[in-house]
Scaffold this motif. Structure first.
Motif, short mmCIF file in Angstrom:
data_model
loop_
_atom_site.label_atom_id
_atom_site.label_comp_id
_atom_site.label_asym_id
_atom_site.label_seq_id
_atom_site.Cartn_x
_atom_site.Cartn_y
_atom_site.Cartn_z
N UNK A 12 -17.79 2.12 32.72
CA UNK A 12 -18.06 3.30 33.44
C UNK A 12 -19.52 3.98 33.44
N UNK A 13 -20.18 3.60 32.58
CA UNK A 13 -21.79 3.83 32.21
C UNK A 13 -22.65 2.91 33.36
N UNK A 14 -23.15 3.70 34.05
CA UNK A 14 -24.13 2.59 35.15
C UNK A 14 -25.19 1.85 34.39
N UNK A 20 -25.08 -5.53 32.26
CA UNK A 20 -24.08 -6.53 32.28
C UNK A 20 -24.61 -7.89 33.42
N UNK A 21 -25.00 -7.21 34.70
CA UNK A 21 -25.61 -8.14 35.71
C UNK A 21 -26.69 -8.81 35.34
N UNK A 22 -27.36 -8.31 34.47
CA UNK A 22 -28.71 -8.85 33.98
C UNK A 22 -28.57 -10.04 32.96
N UNK A 34 -14.03 -8.80 24.03
CA UNK A 34 -13.02 -8.31 22.89
C UNK A 34 -12.51 -6.84 23.18
N UNK A 35 -12.07 -6.50 24.41
CA UNK A 35 -11.87 -5.16 24.86
C UNK A 35 -12.60 -4.20 25.01
N UNK A 36 -12.28 -3.19 25.70
CA UNK A 36 -12.77 -1.74 26.13
C UNK A 36 -13.84 -2.12 27.12
N UNK A 37 -13.51 -2.87 28.14
CA UNK A 37 -14.35 -2.99 29.19
C UNK A 37 -14.44 -1.94 29.89
N UNK A 38 -13.40 -1.17 30.34
CA UNK A 38 -13.40 -0.07 31.10
C UNK A 38 -12.07 0.87 31.22
N UNK A 39 -11.98 1.64 31.99
CA UNK A 39 -10.50 2.33 32.05
C UNK A 39 -9.91 2.15 33.43
N UNK A 251 -21.76 2.59 23.85
CA UNK A 251 -22.42 3.28 24.91
C UNK A 251 -23.83 3.23 24.96
N UNK A 252 -24.64 3.52 25.92
CA UNK A 252 -25.87 3.16 26.29
C UNK A 252 -26.67 3.41 25.01
N UNK A 253 -26.60 4.65 24.54
CA UNK A 253 -27.47 5.27 23.38
C UNK A 253 -27.24 4.59 22.13
N UNK A 254 -26.05 3.79 21.91
CA UNK A 254 -25.83 3.02 20.59
C UNK A 254 -26.45 1.59 20.76
#
Length: 274
Positions: A12-14, A20-22, A34-39, A251-254
């Motif tokens: 959900x984070x752009x 991922x596309x890169x 291994x999970x949590x791709x998105x909602x 998340x991006x900041x992580x």
């Protein structure tokens, strides 16, 4: 030929979607997600369109975020029906799931079976002096409550713990039927051992992180590697000569401080010795 792993994509984070596309092509390699791709289904569809074009084979196990029912529409699927909807989407893209036959690793080395698992949690990752009945209140006493309590429905099971128990029994039977001359790579979103839930800022979140019923599965089922996500804390750990890989992106900041997303891919096989 290599086997890589990544988890907790949170598409959900752009920024994560663009990352991922890169990813460059890995035409000979396999990838574990291994999970949590998105909602939302569109986030998983985007992931599979992107990753199946870059990897020879993709394997997936569900995280808690995929199992959330975020729509308020009366027709929105919950629980087991939601999970089966996710499985169907994966199969439409050729992505292997916990409901498919466990594949043998076709790369070099000894015989290995890749086992995607869906096990959930049962609130047993807690201190011995905390009762099952009081576990959620114990977590809330430290201002911790998982969103799963509102969005992850166990239908048709009476509780998430009951769903977990059913998944553990089903999966145990499948693993026990594997040939005894093969090592395994066990793949689950949630950690298999309580000791690996290292959450210094929110330690009581451990309730939503796994089940003690799998504490010995790494030895019982001849694991060479155990791959998990969920914790947002990538690490390589060892227990009883078995390598445990936590492969979260986050998340991006992580993760962006690590640079390119390719640096976050974890090599599972052939991997490295202790």
């Amino acid at each position: 030929m290599k086997l890589y792993a990544l988890s907790v994509l949170h598409l959900r984070h752009e920024h994560n979607r663009r990352a991922l596309e890169s990813l460059p092509p890995h035409p000979e390699d396999w990838l574990i997600v291994a999970g949590d791709v998105g909602e939302r289904l569109e986030e998983l569809d985007f992931a599979w369109r992107t990753l199946t074009a870059r990897f020879r084979q993709v394997l997936w196990v569900p995280g808690n975020h995929e199992l959330w029912t975020v729509s308020r529409e009366p027709s929105a699927l919950r629980g087991e029906a939601r999970y089966q909807q996710l499985v169907a989407l994966c199969r439409a893209h050729g992505v292997l799931t916990p409901e498919d036959p466990y594949p043998r690793w076709p790369g070099e080395g000894p015989a290995r079976i890749l086992a995607p698992l869906f096990l959930l949690y049962d609130y047993s990752f807690r201190p011995d002096d905390v009762s099952e009945e009081g576990a959620v209140q114990w977590a809330m006493d430290s201002n911790v409550l998982c969103t799963d309590e509102a969005l992850l429905h166990p239908d048709p099971y009476p509780s998430r713990a009951a769903w977990c128990a059913a998944r553990v029994e089903h999966t145990r039977a499948r693993l026990e039927a594997l040939p005894g001359d093969c090592a395994t790579v066990l793949i689950n979103h949630f950690p298999l051992r309580y000791e690996h839930v290292r959450l210094p800022r929110i330690p009581r979140f451990s309730l939503w992180c796994g089940t003690k019923k799998t504490e010995d599965w790494h030895t019982r089922f001849r694991a060479e590697v155990v791959v998990t996500g969920h914790l947002h804390m990538p690490a390589t750990l060892w227990r009883d000569g078995v390598r445990f890989e936590e492969v979260s992106l986050g998340y991006p900041q992580q993760w962006t401080w690590r640079g390119d997303i390719s640096r976050c891919l974890r090599e599972i096989l052939p991997g490295t010795p202790p």
